[in-house]
Design a protein around this motif. Structure first.
Motif, short mmCIF file in Angstrom:
data_model
loop_
_atom_site.label_atom_id
_atom_site.label_comp_id
_atom_site.label_asym_id
_atom_site.label_seq_id
_atom_site.Cartn_x
_atom_site.Cartn_y
_atom_site.Cartn_z
N LYS A 9 -27.78 -24.81 1.67
CA LYS A 9 -27.20 -25.68 2.68
C LYS A 9 -28.10 -25.81 3.89
O LYS A 9 -28.27 -26.90 4.44
N LEU A 10 -28.74 -24.73 4.30
CA LEU A 10 -29.63 -24.80 5.45
C LEU A 10 -30.85 -25.65 5.12
O LEU A 10 -31.33 -26.42 5.96
N ASP A 11 -31.34 -25.59 3.92
CA ASP A 11 -32.48 -26.42 3.54
C ASP A 11 -32.10 -27.90 3.56
O ASP A 11 -32.89 -28.76 3.98
N TYR A 12 -30.86 -28.24 3.14
CA TYR A 12 -30.41 -29.65 3.12
C TYR A 12 -30.27 -30.20 4.53
O TYR A 12 -30.67 -31.34 4.83
N GLU A 13 -29.72 -29.42 5.46
CA GLU A 13 -29.56 -29.87 6.83
C GLU A 13 -30.92 -30.10 7.48
O GLU A 13 -31.11 -31.08 8.21
N ALA A 14 -31.88 -29.19 7.22
CA ALA A 14 -33.21 -29.36 7.81
C ALA A 14 -33.89 -30.61 7.25
O ALA A 14 -34.54 -31.37 7.98
N LEU A 15 -33.74 -30.85 5.95
CA LEU A 15 -34.33 -32.04 5.35
C LEU A 15 -33.70 -33.31 5.90
O LEU A 15 -34.37 -34.32 6.16
N ARG A 16 -32.37 -33.29 6.14
CA ARG A 16 -31.67 -34.47 6.67
C ARG A 16 -32.12 -34.78 8.09
O ARG A 16 -32.34 -35.96 8.45
#
Length: 295
Positions: A9-16
């Motif tokens: 989830k943290l990787d998805y937020e950073a990518l977004r």
């Protein structure tokens, strides 16, 4: 089972967030980074200000119906009435050059003597007629009553079973304008308007519509029989009894009169009165008024 890690989830937020910053930089490079409010403000500034101008519409002729326009055209073509020379009086003291005096009379319609109503039998209206024998003008159509209705008239003696808006007399309580069910009634049976209705009462004092009761309402609401009322020539309605004070707390219990007293209508209270041992609803109300239960 072990806990689910939050690393994806943290990787998805950073990518977004990285993509949002990249898109915002691209829009600014293309010059499309202005917000909608700024664009609307620019459009308002570019539009020229037009002052308000009130529109004046031209006057058009009034629309009138053909009937009114024809009447106006006929009245306009009529000539004014010529002056009657007999109404002109000249005084000797005034010279002939001066206009003569004209006597003006008010244009009042000719008064015609009032004629009393005439029934189909040709008799004129009397001065005082009982409330159960009102005078009505009858036509030939009013005298027509089918044989079926004539046979059904005497089926119900309480309130009658045939509604007749011309010959029927309205009861003060039930407000039913029906022909009575009495077999010997000449008014409802033979349509003789000069005869009283045997199925309706008439007050010997007021002779008004407030003293007209049918057989059923007289029995249920006041505990009296129509035969006794017919024989008693001095019978009085509840309104006249209350005015003279001969019977305390004896009032008319119709819904119209109770509302005038700011009292709720009793409705179907005859069963309650009979269970408590009273002869009618009027006797029950009289006892409640005497004890102060009715406000």
């Amino acid at each position: 089972m072990g806990r689910v890690t939050e690393q994806p989830k943290l990787d998805y937020e950073a990518l977004r967030k990285a993509r949002m910053l990249e898109n915002q930089a691209r829009l600014e490079s293309l010059g499309v980074g202005k917000t909608v409010s700024q664009l609307r403000q620019q459009v308002k500034e570019q539009q020229p200000h037009r002052p308000y101008q009130k529109k004046v519409y031209g006057l058009t002729p009034l629309r009138r119906s053909q009937r009114i326009s024809n009447n106006l055209r006929i009245s306009n073509n009529l000539k004014p009435p010529e002056c009657n020379p007999s109404r002109i009086i000249s005084t000797p003291s005034t010279p002939l050059s001066t206009p003569s005096k004209i006597i003006s009379t008010p244009s009042t319609p000719l008064s015609t003597p009032k004629q009393g109503k005439v029934t189909f039998s040709g008799e004129k209206e009397e001065k005082h007629r009982p409330a159960n024998a009102p005078l009505v003008n009858l036509s030939d159509a009013d005298l027509l009553l089918s044989s079926e209705h004539s046979a059904r008239r005497c089926n119900s003696k309480g309130r009658g079973s045939i509604y007749n808006p011309v010959l029927g007399i309205c009861c003060h309580f039930c407000r039913q304008k029906k022909l009575c069910g009495e077999e010997d009634c000449k008014r409802c049976g033979n349509f003789d308007v000069n005869e009283p209705c045997l199925g309706k009462t008439d007050c010997s004092v007021c002779h008004s519509s407030t003293g007209v009761f049918c057989r059923a309402c007289l029995k249920v609401r006041y505990g009296e029989e129509i035969e006794e009322v017919r024989e008693n020539k001095g019978w009085m309605c509840p309104h006249c009894i209350e005015e003279q004070g001969t019977k305390p707390y004896w009032i008319c219990n119709s819904s119209i009169c109770l509302r005038k007293r700011k009292m709720p209508p009793t409705g179907i209270a005859v069963f309650k009165a009979r269970e408590m041992g009273y002869n009618s609803v009027a006797h029950l109300l009289m006892e409640e008024l005497r004890l102060g239960k009715c406000k």
